[in-house]
Write a protein that holds these residues in place. Structure first.
Motif, mmCIF file in Angstrom:
data_model
loop_
_atom_site.group_PDB
_atom_site.id
_atom_site.type_symbol
_atom_site.label_atom_id
_atom_site.label_comp_id
_atom_site.label_asym_id
_atom_site.label_seq_id
_atom_site.Cartn_x
_atom_site.Cartn_y
_atom_site.Cartn_z
ATOM 1 N N TYR A 140 0.843 -1.196 0.000
ATOM 2 C CA TYR A 140 0.000 0.000 0.000
ATOM 3 C C TYR A 140 0.875 1.241 0.000
ATOM 4 C CZ TYR A 140 0.933 0.226 5.085
ATOM 5 O OH TYR A 140 1.538 0.306 6.326
ATOM 6 N N ARG A 141 0.239 2.360 -0.342
ATOM 7 C CA ARG A 141 0.919 3.648 -0.295
ATOM 8 C C ARG A 141 0.212 4.544 0.713
ATOM 9 N NH1 ARG A 141 2.758 7.658 -5.282
ATOM 10 N NH2 ARG A 141 3.246 9.482 -3.973
ATOM 11 N N ASN A 142 0.994 5.184 1.538
ATOM 12 C CA ASN A 142 0.507 6.178 2.492
ATOM 13 C C ASN A 142 1.335 7.436 2.281
ATOM 14 O OD1 ASN A 142 -0.342 7.749 4.631
ATOM 15 N ND2 ASN A 142 0.255 6.288 6.234
ATOM 16 N N GLY A 143 0.745 8.443 1.634
ATOM 17 C CA GLY A 143 1.503 9.657 1.357
ATOM 18 C C GLY A 143 2.685 9.381 0.459
ATOM 19 N N ASP A 144 3.874 9.688 0.950
ATOM 20 C CA ASP A 144 5.090 9.525 0.147
ATOM 21 C C ASP A 144 5.823 8.226 0.452
ATOM 22 O OD1 ASP A 144 4.752 11.960 -1.174
ATOM 23 O OD2 ASP A 144 5.770 13.062 0.418
ATOM 24 N N VAL A 145 5.151 7.299 1.119
ATOM 25 C CA VAL A 145 5.790 6.030 1.486
ATOM 26 C C VAL A 145 4.984 4.862 0.934
ATOM 27 C CG1 VAL A 145 6.459 4.520 3.395
ATOM 28 C CG2 VAL A 145 6.866 6.988 3.560
ATOM 29 N N ILE A 146 5.684 3.927 0.306
ATOM 30 C CA ILE A 146 5.088 2.670 -0.153
ATOM 31 C C ILE A 146 5.556 1.566 0.781
ATOM 32 C CG2 ILE A 146 5.041 0.961 -2.007
ATOM 33 C CD1 ILE A 146 5.474 3.306 -3.966
ATOM 34 N N VAL A 147 4.621 0.797 1.313
ATOM 35 C CA VAL A 147 4.915 -0.300 2.231
ATOM 36 C C VAL A 147 4.626 -1.616 1.509
ATOM 37 C CG1 VAL A 147 4.351 -1.380 4.439
ATOM 38 C CG2 VAL A 147 4.327 1.125 4.223
ATOM 39 N N VAL A 148 5.588 -2.514 1.521
ATOM 40 C CA VAL A 148 5.437 -3.807 0.854
ATOM 41 C C VAL A 148 5.873 -4.906 1.808
ATOM 42 C CG1 VAL A 148 5.988 -5.212 -1.163
ATOM 43 C CG2 VAL A 148 5.970 -2.713 -1.355
ATOM 44 N N ALA A 149 5.055 -5.933 1.945
ATOM 45 C CA ALA A 149 5.397 -7.095 2.778
ATOM 46 C C ALA A 149 5.128 -8.363 1.992
ATOM 47 C CB ALA A 149 4.589 -7.089 4.065
ATOM 48 N N ASN A 150 6.069 -9.293 2.041
ATOM 49 C CA ASN A 150 5.937 -10.577 1.356
ATOM 50 C C ASN A 150 5.578 -11.650 2.375
ATOM 51 O OD1 ASN A 150 6.061 -12.808 -0.282
ATOM 52 N ND2 ASN A 150 8.302 -12.813 -0.457
ATOM 53 N N LEU A 151 4.367 -12.172 2.283
ATOM 54 C CA LEU A 151 3.913 -13.226 3.193
ATOM 55 C C LEU A 151 3.901 -14.585 2.508
ATOM 56 C CD1 LEU A 151 2.752 -10.443 4.285
ATOM 57 C CD2 LEU A 151 1.016 -11.806 5.417
ATOM 58 N N GLY A 152 4.358 -14.619 1.262
ATOM 59 C CA GLY A 152 4.368 -15.865 0.522
ATOM 60 C C GLY A 152 5.694 -16.594 0.627
ATOM 61 N N ALA A 153 5.762 -17.752 0.025
ATOM 62 C CA ALA A 153 6.953 -18.596 0.129
ATOM 63 C C ALA A 153 8.072 -18.144 -0.795
ATOM 64 C CB ALA A 153 6.580 -20.047 -0.178
#
Length: 547
Positions: free
Chosen positions: A499-512
């Motif tokens: 997701y993006r919040n303002g000027d920051v993109i947050v990415v999380a990998n929960l897959g294998a």
């Protein structure tokens, strides 16, 4: 501190201090306020906005302080009112607000009011402060209804009259040493208005309200008709002892009282309810300011579920003009690095050495760090539980003899209880208690391997969990993420949260499998990236947006 009118609670990161396990200044094995004061600069360095103290008021400590015998003082095991005032002043000097825990659903059975009630006759003003009732059956030898205690067994205990004969029954939704107050009684309401003023006059910035959904009970005391298996039931609005409409009148009154004080004093509800729509009723504009997002806390480490609860939370809390108050750990649940590695169906009960399902140690660190990286990027407010900034896992190997939780004691061990998340913190790598105190005393045993988690081991290590928390909190403030808004990144794999919040993109990998994150400058990461810049399993990053 932030100026009056700022509504600081909308974006604040609030750190929970469980005082008996934070720092012990006098070596008796129990943490205290002077110990907390000695670590005030740790809190300032971490970058939090406020502290929430779990109960420190006088108490027999049958339930770790949630059985209060005097609401206007400090228990001697934690110190004095002067010690509290000193901590409050030091926190305010550093721009840190202070919230205290208030327990209005019940008192200790050692509270003067309950002792007076036991000595008084049925129907007396003294008994009317609590919920007493006659039993069922010819001799009244059965409880007034079938309500259960959250700590196991019946929620009713029978008293003995002065002449030795059996008397009435009193209600206790928790331990028998915690009799429930009668919130239909104006005397009870006025007493708590006075208690609120006592602490507000000292300068506290707000209150966390314990069991905020439990104060009012159906006065008819009907049996609880449990819904059929598969239907919504158990602990929701349909229970005649929870989430009754009358609670909202109480909190509207408290909100008006707080608004008489400057500084945006805040109320936060602990309300365990089945749906977010129900929780949102507690944070309408004229009631409380915050309510813990227990739905988020209870969400397993599954990307679709996380996306769903975030969307739902922002929609529901936003509909009443309230912030979502994110939380992953507290003193009542398995610490999230351990909990999120358990099967989803096993994340809501305690875990001990004999539990069939055990956390996965090899995943605890990565999952815990990644989950925090996702949470602290979200708009709204967030709560941290002491020790999570050190990456502490749940303590599993506590013997039966060493356990203290009444949930364990009342169920003869069938409920493992909450001791595993309440173990004292390690501050230094050396010493019998790793800097918790200068002796070898500790009210719960500290694992021998916890020296590696100690603050002094992590403070100067840029790859440590402590450094990650400091960096995330610094960036959260720099990019004003608490006041931001969320936009999902499209085109990612199903096992990715992005997701993006303002000027920051947050990415999380929960897959294998490793995934390739969007291009851009990585400003924070929960762990090492792949050689090709890919994001491994159970890792998360923050990227500075380019447009």
């Amino acid at each position: 501190m932030t100026e009056t009118g700022s509504e600081w609670w909308r974006t604040a990161v609030i750190y929970q201090i469980y005082p008996r396990s934070f720092v012990d200044s006098d070596g008796d094995g129990v943490g205290d306020l002077r110990g907390a004061l000695s670590r005030i600069d740790h809190l300032a360095d971490l970058g939090i906005d406020a502290v929430w103290f779990s109960p420190f008021m006088p108490s027999p400590q049958k339930d770790a302080g949630y059985d209060v015998s005097d609401y206007r003082d400090i228990d001697p095991i934690f110190g004095t009112l002067d010690d509290f005032d000193a901590f409050l002043a030091a926190a305010h000097e550093r721009g840190i607000r202070v919230i205290v825990d208030l327990v209005p659903n019940h008192t200790s059975d050692q509270h003067a009011w309950f002792q007076e009630a036991l000595a008084a006759e049925p129907g007396s003003p003294e008994r009317e402060r609590y919920i007493f009732a006659d039993g069922k059956g010819k001799k009244g030898n059965r409880p007034p209804n079938n309500w259960p205690s959250f700590f196991g067994g019946s929620a009713w205990t029978r008293v003995t009259n002065e002449d030795g004969t059996p008397g009435q029954w009193y209600l206790h939704l928790f331990d028998s040493s915690q009799p429930d107050l009668n919130w239909q009684n104006p005397v009870v309401k006025e007493e708590f208005r006075s208690i609120l003023r006592f602490w507000l006059d000292r300068g506290v910035d707000g209150f966390r309200i314990d069991v905020a959904h439990g104060l009012v009970k159906d006065p008819e005391l009907p049996d609880h008709i449990i819904a059929k298996k598969g239907a919504m039931g158990g602990l929701g609005n349909e229970a005649p002892y929870l989430a009754q409409p009358g609670v909202h009148e109480i909190y509207r009154d408290w909100r008006k009282l707080l608004e008489e004080y400057d500084g945006d004093r805040a109320l936060c509800a602990e309300a365990w309810l089945p749906t977010l729509e129900q929780v949102a009723l507690w944070v309408r504009p004229d009631e409380m300011h915050q309510a813990f997002n227990m739905s988020y806390l209870g969400t397993p480490w599954k990307a679709p579920r996380i996306r769903e609860v975030i969307d739902h939370s922002l929609e529901v809390f936003g509909s009443v003009g309230a912030p979502s108050t994110w939380v992953l750990s507290n003193h009542d649940v398995i610490r999230h690095p351990s909990r999120l590695t358990l099967p989803p169906s096993k994340q809501h009960s305690g875990v001990g050495p004999e539990s069939r399902y055990q956390p996965k140690p090899e995943r605890e660190g990565p999952v815990g760090r990644a989950a925090t990286t996702v949470m602290l990027g979200l708009p709204g407010s967030a709560y941290l539980f002491q020790g999570e900034e050190l990456g502490l896992p749940e303590v599993i190997n506590i013997s039966r003899e060493q356990r203290r939780d009444p949930r364990f004691l009342r169920t003869d061990g069938k409920d493992v209880g909450r001791d595993g998340c309440r173990v004292p913190l390690p501050w230094s790598a050396d010493g019998a208690t790793f800097g918790f105190n200068d002796t070898d005393q500790s009210w719960l045993p500290i694992p021998e391997e916890w020296g590696s988690y100690a603050r002094d081991e992590q403070a100067d290590d840029p790859s440590s969990t402590l450094s990650l928390y400091r960096e995330l909190l610094r960036l959260r403030r720099e990019y004003n993420l608490g006041q931001g808004s969320l936009e999902w990144i499209k085109g990612v794999e199903n096992n990715v949260v992005a997701y993006r919040n303002g000027d920051v993109i947050v990415v999380a990998n929960l897959g294998a499998r490793p995934v390739v994150p969007p291009a851009g400058k990585v400003i924070a990461r929960s762990g090492e990236l792949g050689i090709d810049g890919s994001l491994p399993k159970d890792h998360a990053i923050w990227i500075e947006a380019t447009d």
